[in-house]
Design a protein around this motif. Structure first.
Motif: not given
Lengths: 232, 71
Positions: B20-23
């Motif tokens: 979810q945090d990283k593209p």
């Protein structure tokens, strides 16, 4: 084929663009994801178009300075290939809009339609479209060359305000909007990732040289066809 | 055993949050090497285009030569 080094350069640069453009690492960003690689293709079409239109503009001025018919042929064909690049830029942009602005950013179709850069680019391309219509409407060669050279200068004067200045003043979804956090990636080299610059600049040169090559082929054909009226 | 389950849960949550945090990038396309197919296809198109333009260039050169000699 002695003066063809730049044709080979164009080929080498474009092979480099495709290989490194797909394989090298790029910044990991939300919304853009892997589509950031479109920079090497979509954006290069527009840069190529601007360069080709600039060459066409120079030849129009050269024509008006000495009324040499061959300069008019140069101006016409560079503008034609420039318009082709512009249309390709528009088409590739349409695909890119779908996956970033519309799907991921949740922009409505209305806000995409209001996007000043799209309108500006459309205006610029239509002005150049009128240049070709104008050319086609003359039967007298000298009159055609003179009036379209003057018109080409006007078209060029409108090009940069409509695709750069106005969209940047009023704000647009493209990078470089006032108050945006992405700076000025097209003109300030510090606002673009170093890894992307390594591919982006060669890509611009490669695509532009390919455009110049196609334009010179068209010019040489025109020169052959009109050999009887060009006094050399 | 408890520790094992805990680490497993820890790993899984880290996996989920990292997703979810990283593209999201096309890492699978890269890791299984299918990206090379894409590169090969694009290169084939590019080389084909250049061969076409080159042949056109040569034809025009030959034609220019002929008209020059005719004079």
């Amino acid at each position: 084929m002695d003066k063809s080094w730049w044709k080979i350069l164009s080929f080498v640069l474009l092979v480099y663009t495709i290989v490194c453009g797909f394989l090298l690492d790029v910044p990991h960003l939300f919304i853009l994801n892997e589509t950031i690689r479109n920079l090497y293709f979509h954006v290069c079409m527009w840069f190529g178009m601007m360069i080709l239109f600039t060459i066409s503009f120079v030849y129009s001025i050269k024509y008006l300075r000495g009324y040499q018919y061959r300069n008019d042929i140069f101006a016409e064909n560079f503008a034609r290939v420039g318009a082709l690049f512009g249309i390709l830029g528009y088409l590739t942009g349409m695909l890119w809009v779908n996956v970033t602005w519309v799907t991921d950013q949740g922009q409505s179709m209305a806000s995409v339609m209001k996007e000043p850069k799209l309108i500006g680019a459309a205006i610029a391309l239509l002005i150049y479209g009128a240049y070709f219509v104008l050319r086609g409407s003359f039967t007298d060669i000298d009159k055609r060359a003179r009036i379209s050279a003057v018109y080409n200068i006007f078209a060029f004067a409108m090009l940069f305000p409509s695709i750069w200045i106005i969209p940047r003043l009023v704000g647009s979804l493209h990078p470089g909007a006032p108050g945006g956090d992405n700076g000025n990636p097209a003109l300030d080299r510090n606002d673009m990732d170093a890894r992307m610059r390594m591919v982006f600049y060669p890509a611009i040169i490669g695509w532009t040289l390919l455009g110049v090559w196609i334009a010179t082929l068209k010019i040489r054909l025109s020169l052959l066809k009109d050999k009887s009226i060009i006094n050399e | 055993m408890n520790k094992f389950i805990l680490t497993l849960i820890g790993l899984m949550t880290s996996l989920i949050t990292s997703a979810q945090d990283k593209p999201e990038m096309a890492d699978l396309l890269r890791s299984n090497g299918k990206i090379y197919t894409v590169v090969a296809v694009c290169l084939t198109i590019l080389i084909g285009l250049f061969i076409y333009v080159f042949i056109l260039d040569r034809k025009i050169s030959r034609f220019e030569h002929e008209t020059k000699n005719r004079k």
